[in-house]
Scaffold this motif. Structure first.
Motif, PDB file in Angstrom:
ATOM      1  N   GLN A   1      44.184  72.844 -37.219  1.00  0.00           N
ATOM      2  CA  GLN A   1      45.631  72.878 -36.858  1.00  0.00           C
ATOM      3  C   GLN A   1      46.512  73.251 -37.943  1.00  0.00           C
ATOM      4  O   GLN A   1      46.564  72.976 -39.055  1.00  0.00           O
ATOM      5  N   THR A   2      47.901  73.627 -37.529  1.00  0.00           N
ATOM      6  CA  THR A   2      48.891  74.098 -38.157  1.00  0.00           C
ATOM      7  C   THR A   2      49.842  72.769 -38.296  1.00  0.00           C
ATOM      8  O   THR A   2      49.534  71.785 -37.534  1.00  0.00           O
TER       9      THR A   2
ATOM     10  N   ARG B   1      53.218  68.007 -33.424  1.00  0.00           N
ATOM     11  CA  ARG B   1      53.187  67.619 -32.020  1.00  0.00           C
ATOM     12  C   ARG B   1      52.295  66.390 -31.515  1.00  0.00           C
ATOM     13  O   ARG B   1      52.764  65.870 -30.771  1.00  0.00           O
ATOM     14  N   ARG B   2      51.271  66.358 -31.808  1.00  0.00           N
ATOM     15  CA  ARG B   2      50.418  65.133 -31.849  1.00  0.00           C
ATOM     16  C   ARG B   2      50.803  63.922 -32.458  1.00  0.00           C
ATOM     17  O   ARG B   2      50.823  62.861 -31.779  1.00  0.00           O
TER      18      ARG B   2
ATOM     19  N   GLU C   1      51.462  71.938 -34.929  1.00  0.00           N
ATOM     20  CA  GLU C   1      50.506  71.486 -34.052  1.00  0.00           C
ATOM     21  C   GLU C   1      50.197  70.084 -34.226  1.00  0.00           C
ATOM     22  O   GLU C   1      50.160  69.585 -33.605  1.00  0.00           O
ATOM     23  N   HIS C   2      49.967  69.622 -35.696  1.00  0.00           N
ATOM     24  CA  HIS C   2      49.660  68.452 -36.030  1.00  0.00           C
ATOM     25  C   HIS C   2      51.075  67.573 -35.639  1.00  0.00           C
ATOM     26  O   HIS C   2      51.054  66.402 -35.307  1.00  0.00           O
TER      27      HIS C   2
END
Ligand code: ZN
Length: 227
Positions: free
Chosen positions: A149-150, A156-157, A153-154
């Motif tokens: 993950q970028t 976002r989670r 992206e992390h």
């Protein structure tokens, strides 16, 4: 002098909304506020709870902070602004609902994820904001970074997983826990996607988001008398 845009905005308010709602303001001044709902939202200028929920004056009690976080219950004599707002909403106003309003592209959460990824950050853990978003460490335990993950992206989670943690933190306050157990208080979370303007409800049991219907229908009143 106020900035010109604020001055102009106030003039628009005074000639529009204020004149439309003068009676409401007079009643609220006389009788005090009795909002049924508290919102814990982010400071982000794009995520205004009053705008998103179409709330009128007196309808929602709002506490905003960086990344819409609820600190754990910690009565240590320090200055806890969000905890104070929560205490006032629950014990003095007797709100029936608390809603944590998360959102996409949260700068605070992004900063936390980038720091975790070792990327340069203008924040240090010694800054106020650095210390504040360190509260997200508990969220990271729920949603650890994955090698593929970028940081974005992390983030976002983390934005979504954070909602569950904030609900858990709300329950660390004894007065929240007891009222929820008694059925006098309900906890909720939802997530606002800035780009689309869509709102999703957060399912605490599954951690999933479910988009709310966006069809236009008459808006029920958010506020009612205490019951
Ligand atoms: Zn934010």
């Amino acid at each position: 002098m106020l900035p010109a845009d604020l001055h102009a905005g106030y003039l628009a308010f005074a000639s529009g909304r204020l004149s439309d709602e003068q009676a409401r303001y007079a009643t609220l001044a006389e009788e005090g506020q009795r909002p049924r709902t508290m919102i814990v939202g982010c400071c982000d200028s794009r995520v205004s709870p009053e705008v998103i929920f179409g709330a009128k004056p007196g309808e929602i009690f709002v506490a905003r902070n960086v990344a819409n976080l609820v600190p754990p219950y910690r009565p240590d004599g320090e200055h806890h602004g969000t905890s104070a707002a929560l205490e006032f909403a629950v014990l003095a106003l007797e709100v029936r609902h608390i809603v944590v309003l998360g959102h996409a592209r949260c700068g605070g959460i992004r900063a936390f994820a980038e720091r975790r990824a070792g990327q340069p950050s203008p924040l240090s853990s010694g800054d106020f904001i650095g210390a504040w978003i360190a509260l997200l460490a508990a969220v990271e335990e729920r949603e650890p970074a994955r090698p593929e993950q970028t940081a974005a992206e992390h983030a976002r989670r983390l934005e979504v997983a954070s909602l569950g943690q904030q609900l858990a933190n709300l329950r660390s306050f004894p007065f929240v826990r007891s009222r929820e157990a008694a059925g006098a208080l309900s906890l909720h979370a939802c997530f606002f996607d800035i780009a689309s303007g869509r709102l999703a409800s957060y399912d605490e049991a599954t951690g999933a988001l479910a988009l709310l219907e966006a069809e236009v229908r008459p808006r029920p009143r958010l506020v009612a008398e205490r019951c």
